[in-house]
Scaffold this motif. Structure first.
Motif, PDB file in Angstrom:
ATOM      1  N   UNK A  76      28.807  40.173  36.386  1.00  0.00           N
ATOM      2  CA  UNK A  76      29.172  41.109  37.451  1.00  0.00           C
ATOM      3  C   UNK A  76      30.622  40.920  37.878  1.00  0.00           C
ATOM      4  N   UNK A  77      31.023  39.674  38.067  1.00  0.00           N
ATOM      5  CA  UNK A  77      32.404  39.400  38.469  1.00  0.00           C
ATOM      6  C   UNK A  77      33.396  39.851  37.409  1.00  0.00           C
ATOM      7  N   UNK A  78      33.072  39.598  36.135  1.00  0.00           N
ATOM      8  CA  UNK A  78      33.954  40.005  35.052  1.00  0.00           C
ATOM      9  C   UNK A  78      34.057  41.521  34.974  1.00  0.00           C
ATOM     10  N   UNK A  79      32.944  42.199  35.103  1.00  0.00           N
ATOM     11  CA  UNK A  79      32.944  43.662  35.057  1.00  0.00           C
ATOM     12  C   UNK A  79      33.740  44.230  36.236  1.00  0.00           C
ATOM     13  N   UNK A  80      33.568  43.669  37.418  1.00  0.00           N
ATOM     14  CA  UNK A  80      34.293  44.123  38.599  1.00  0.00           C
ATOM     15  C   UNK A  80      35.795  43.893  38.430  1.00  0.00           C
ATOM     16  N   UNK A  81      36.164  42.734  37.914  1.00  0.00           N
ATOM     17  CA  UNK A  81      37.569  42.428  37.676  1.00  0.00           C
ATOM     18  C   UNK A  81      38.171  43.406  36.674  1.00  0.00           C
ATOM     19  N   UNK A  82      37.498  43.674  35.591  1.00  0.00           N
ATOM     20  CA  UNK A  82      38.003  44.608  34.578  1.00  0.00           C
ATOM     21  C   UNK A  82      38.151  46.016  35.154  1.00  0.00           C
TER      22      UNK A  82
ATOM     23  N   UNK B 140      38.636  46.884  38.371  1.00  0.00           N
ATOM     24  CA  UNK B 140      39.720  46.929  39.349  1.00  0.00           C
ATOM     25  C   UNK B 140      41.092  46.812  38.694  1.00  0.00           C
ATOM     26  N   UNK B 141      41.222  46.046  37.643  1.00  0.00           N
ATOM     27  CA  UNK B 141      42.504  45.920  36.947  1.00  0.00           C
ATOM     28  C   UNK B 141      42.908  47.226  36.275  1.00  0.00           C
ATOM     29  N   UNK B 142      41.946  47.992  35.796  1.00  0.00           N
ATOM     30  CA  UNK B 142      42.242  49.248  35.115  1.00  0.00           C
ATOM     31  C   UNK B 142      42.474  50.416  36.054  1.00  0.00           C
ATOM     32  N   UNK B 143      42.219  50.241  37.323  1.00  0.00           N
ATOM     33  CA  UNK B 143      42.332  51.321  38.303  1.00  0.00           C
ATOM     34  C   UNK B 143      43.762  51.429  38.825  1.00  0.00           C
ATOM     35  N   UNK B 144      44.246  52.638  38.948  1.00  0.00           N
ATOM     36  CA  UNK B 144      45.554  52.874  39.555  1.00  0.00           C
ATOM     37  C   UNK B 144      45.387  53.829  40.730  1.00  0.00           C
ATOM     38  N   UNK B 145      46.152  53.585  41.766  1.00  0.00           N
ATOM     39  CA  UNK B 145      46.094  54.424  42.964  1.00  0.00           C
ATOM     40  C   UNK B 145      47.454  55.095  43.110  1.00  0.00           C
TER      41      UNK B 145
END
Length: 75
Positions: free
Chosen positions: A6-12, A14-19
């Motif tokens: 879960x932590x790895x999926x969440x990290x991946x 959030x890293x791929x998201x741009x605002x």
């Protein structure tokens, strides 16, 4: 201890998201920053003038009080 999935999926995710903020948000931020810079310059000058005026008044007050020496009484 390996990080859980879960932590790895969440990290991946959030890293791929741009605002990207809207153009309106950028213009509002720019206006606010320009206003803030203008205010700080004027505030500094007014504080300097006020401090100088207060210092001169204090110096005049002290010099007037010290111009009349206290006479000692001889007994």
């Amino acid at each position: 201890m390996a990080p859980n999935k879960f932590e790895k999926q969440l990290k991946d995710t959030l890293e791929g998201r741009t605002i990207a903020p809207s153009q309106k948000a950028w213009s509002q931020l720019d206006t606010a920053l320009q206003t803030q810079q203008t205010k700080s310059k004027y505030t500094f000058w007014w504080l300097g003038i006020a401090a100088t005026f207060l210092g001169v008044c204090l110096a005049i007050y002290i010099s007037k009080n010290n111009s009349n020496p206290i006479h000692s009484k001889r007994g």
